[in-house]
Design a protein around this motif. Structure first.
Motif, PDB file in Angstrom:
ATOM      1  N   ALA A  33     -14.136   3.008 -53.441  1.00 41.36           N
ATOM      2  CA  ALA A  33     -15.885   2.585 -53.568  1.00 41.36           C
ATOM      3  C   ALA A  33     -16.970   2.739 -52.238  1.00 41.36           C
ATOM      4  O   ALA A  33     -18.252   2.991 -52.480  1.00 41.36           O
ATOM      5  N   ASN A  34     -16.254   1.576 -51.562  1.00 40.90           N
ATOM      6  CA  ASN A  34     -17.217   1.410 -50.115  1.00 40.90           C
ATOM      7  C   ASN A  34     -16.934   1.542 -48.902  1.00 40.90           C
ATOM      8  O   ASN A  34     -16.266   0.482 -48.736  1.00 40.90           O
ATOM      9  N   PRO A  35     -17.100   2.988 -48.524  1.00 42.29           N
ATOM     10  CA  PRO A  35     -16.448   3.341 -47.454  1.00 42.29           C
ATOM     11  C   PRO A  35     -16.646   2.984 -45.646  1.00 42.29           C
ATOM     12  O   PRO A  35     -16.647   3.234 -44.961  1.00 42.29           O
ATOM     13  N   ALA A  36     -17.821   1.883 -46.136  1.00 43.27           N
ATOM     14  CA  ALA A  36     -19.203   1.464 -44.713  1.00 43.27           C
ATOM     15  C   ALA A  36     -18.058   0.302 -44.728  1.00 43.27           C
ATOM     16  O   ALA A  36     -18.204  -0.915 -45.653  1.00 43.27           O
ATOM     17  N   VAL A  37     -17.652   0.155 -42.933  1.00 47.64           N
ATOM     18  CA  VAL A  37     -16.903  -0.871 -42.965  1.00 47.64           C
ATOM     19  C   VAL A  37     -17.055  -1.030 -41.564  1.00 47.64           C
ATOM     20  O   VAL A  37     -17.965  -0.580 -40.410  1.00 47.64           O
ATOM     21  N   ALA A  38     -17.329  -1.891 -40.552  1.00 45.91           N
ATOM     22  CA  ALA A  38     -17.382  -2.910 -39.816  1.00 45.91           C
ATOM     23  C   ALA A  38     -16.062  -3.960 -39.545  1.00 45.91           C
ATOM     24  O   ALA A  38     -14.841  -4.298 -40.115  1.00 45.91           O
ATOM     25  N   VAL A  39     -15.419  -2.832 -38.124  1.00 45.68           N
ATOM     26  CA  VAL A  39     -14.106  -3.974 -37.770  1.00 45.68           C
ATOM     27  C   VAL A  39     -14.011  -4.855 -35.995  1.00 45.68           C
ATOM     28  O   VAL A  39     -15.024  -3.805 -35.654  1.00 45.68           O
ATOM     29  N   GLU A  49     -11.673 -10.665 -24.852  1.00 48.82           N
ATOM     30  CA  GLU A  49     -12.255  -9.553 -25.384  1.00 48.82           C
ATOM     31  C   GLU A  49     -12.380  -9.031 -26.796  1.00 48.82           C
ATOM     32  O   GLU A  49     -11.198  -8.788 -27.199  1.00 48.82           O
ATOM     33  N   VAL A  50     -13.625  -8.724 -27.631  1.00 49.73           N
ATOM     34  CA  VAL A  50     -13.726  -8.150 -28.390  1.00 49.73           C
ATOM     35  C   VAL A  50     -14.538  -7.504 -28.276  1.00 49.73           C
ATOM     36  O   VAL A  50     -15.753  -6.553 -27.739  1.00 49.73           O
ATOM     37  N   LEU A  51     -14.083  -5.753 -29.206  1.00 55.43           N
ATOM     38  CA  LEU A  51     -14.688  -5.078 -29.233  1.00 55.43           C
ATOM     39  C   LEU A  51     -15.199  -4.892 -31.751  1.00 55.43           C
ATOM     40  O   LEU A  51     -14.112  -5.146 -31.907  1.00 55.43           O
ATOM     41  N   LEU A  52     -15.899  -4.811 -31.133  1.00 57.02           N
ATOM     42  CA  LEU A  52     -16.580  -4.239 -32.649  1.00 57.02           C
ATOM     43  C   LEU A  52     -17.107  -2.870 -33.147  1.00 57.02           C
ATOM     44  O   LEU A  52     -17.844  -2.232 -32.141  1.00 57.02           O
ATOM     45  N   LEU A  53     -16.584  -2.430 -34.314  1.00 58.20           N
ATOM     46  CA  LEU A  53     -17.210  -0.872 -34.330  1.00 58.20           C
ATOM     47  C   LEU A  53     -17.490  -1.388 -35.741  1.00 58.20           C
ATOM     48  O   LEU A  53     -17.024  -1.676 -36.623  1.00 58.20           O
ATOM     49  N   ARG A  54     -18.421  -0.083 -36.203  1.00 58.22           N
ATOM     50  CA  ARG A  54     -18.614   0.476 -37.332  1.00 58.22           C
ATOM     51  C   ARG A  54     -18.609   1.961 -37.643  1.00 58.22           C
ATOM     52  O   ARG A  54     -19.270   2.625 -37.042  1.00 58.22           O
ATOM     53  N   GLY A  55     -18.910   1.597 -38.746  1.00 60.28           N
ATOM     54  CA  GLY A  55     -18.272   3.230 -39.399  1.00 60.28           C
ATOM     55  C   GLY A  55     -18.181   3.696 -40.996  1.00 60.28           C
ATOM     56  O   GLY A  55     -18.099   1.943 -41.409  1.00 60.28           O
ATOM     57  N   ARG A  56     -18.205   4.451 -41.641  1.00 66.47           N
ATOM     58  CA  ARG A  56     -17.479   4.981 -42.496  1.00 66.47           C
ATOM     59  C   ARG A  56     -16.229   5.503 -42.407  1.00 66.47           C
ATOM     60  O   ARG A  56     -15.472   6.507 -41.221  1.00 66.47           O
ATOM     61  N   THR A 104     -19.346   5.402 -35.369  1.00 66.74           N
ATOM     62  CA  THR A 104     -21.062   5.739 -35.457  1.00 66.74           C
ATOM     63  C   THR A 104     -21.738   4.771 -34.679  1.00 66.74           C
ATOM     64  O   THR A 104     -22.740   4.764 -34.651  1.00 66.74           O
ATOM     65  N   TRP A 105     -21.045   3.212 -34.061  1.00 70.17           N
ATOM     66  CA  TRP A 105     -21.975   2.028 -33.488  1.00 70.17           C
ATOM     67  C   TRP A 105     -20.690   1.447 -32.780  1.00 70.17           C
ATOM     68  O   TRP A 105     -19.733   0.829 -34.076  1.00 70.17           O
ATOM     69  N   ALA A 106     -20.765   1.093 -31.676  1.00 73.25           N
ATOM     70  CA  ALA A 106     -19.909  -0.122 -30.978  1.00 73.25           C
ATOM     71  C   ALA A 106     -20.206  -0.614 -29.976  1.00 73.25           C
ATOM     72  O   ALA A 106     -21.510  -0.539 -29.829  1.00 73.25           O
ATOM     73  N   GLY A 107     -19.774  -2.083 -30.274  1.00 73.62           N
ATOM     74  CA  GLY A 107     -20.636  -2.801 -29.261  1.00 73.62           C
ATOM     75  C   GLY A 107     -19.062  -3.373 -29.014  1.00 73.62           C
ATOM     76  O   GLY A 107     -17.955  -4.139 -29.149  1.00 73.62           O
ATOM     77  N   VAL A 108     -19.838  -4.729 -27.734  1.00 75.21           N
ATOM     78  CA  VAL A 108     -18.973  -5.653 -26.916  1.00 75.21           C
ATOM     79  C   VAL A 108     -19.011  -6.575 -26.742  1.00 75.21           C
ATOM     80  O   VAL A 108     -20.408  -7.007 -26.228  1.00 75.21           O
ATOM     81  N   LEU A 109     -17.433  -7.479 -27.285  1.00 77.75           N
ATOM     82  CA  LEU A 109     -18.817  -8.716 -26.937  1.00 77.75           C
ATOM     83  C   LEU A 109     -17.698  -9.533 -25.915  1.00 77.75           C
ATOM     84  O   LEU A 109     -16.834  -9.627 -25.291  1.00 77.75           O
ATOM     85  N   ASP A 110     -18.740  -9.924 -24.322  1.00 81.58           N
ATOM     86  CA  ASP A 110     -17.493 -10.251 -23.085  1.00 81.58           C
ATOM     87  C   ASP A 110     -17.939 -11.719 -22.909  1.00 81.58           C
ATOM     88  O   ASP A 110     -18.845 -11.664 -22.212  1.00 81.58           O
ATOM     89  N   PHE A 111     -16.891 -12.138 -23.285  1.00 82.99           N
ATOM     90  CA  PHE A 111     -17.048 -13.272 -22.927  1.00 82.99           C
ATOM     91  C   PHE A 111     -15.984 -13.590 -21.456  1.00 82.99           C
ATOM     92  O   PHE A 111     -16.714 -14.859 -21.342  1.00 82.99           O
TER      93      PHE A 111
END
Length: 121
Positions: A33-39, A49-56, A104-111
């Protein structure tokens, strides 16, 4: 969960008689129903160490086990444990859903090198 070089692949059972799974998981209905996700993926040791991903996500149902799921089982459980995991789900009627995220987007939290302001950075 496995990274193929272009997709983050997760799997879930659709139908697996040996494990008593006989109905479609609500999470698949929600993703369709809503394939847009954030992981968010992080490590257990502190600081994380944190990896953030967004996309469908795309969802493909397959007969038997999703290949990346079997590979992940061997990686985390060893050859013998992974083979046992795959064998446990082996049944002619077993179906899994391959859930693939092409970010479609990736980010890193660098603690490690930069703390957020709230933590004194």
């Amino acid at each position: 969960m496995s990274w193929t070089g272009g997709e983050l692949v997760m799997a879930t059972y659709v139908h697996c008689p040996p494990l008593g799974i006989t109905r479609l998981a609500a999470r698949l209905l929600a993703l369709r129903a809503n394939p847009a996700v954030a992981v968010t993926i992080d490590t257990e040791p502190q600081p994380p160490e944190v990896l953030l991903l967004r996309g469908r996500v795309s969802i493909t149902e397959v007969d038997g086990m999703v290949p990346e799921q079997a590979q992940a089982a061997r990686r985390f459980l060893g050859e013998e444990g992974g083979a046992g995991y795959v064998a446990q789900a082996s049944h002619p009627d077993t179906r899994m859903a391959r859930i693939a995220l092409r970010p479609t987007w990736a980010g890193v939290l660098d603690f490690q090198n930069r703390l957020p302001g709230i933590l004194g950075g």
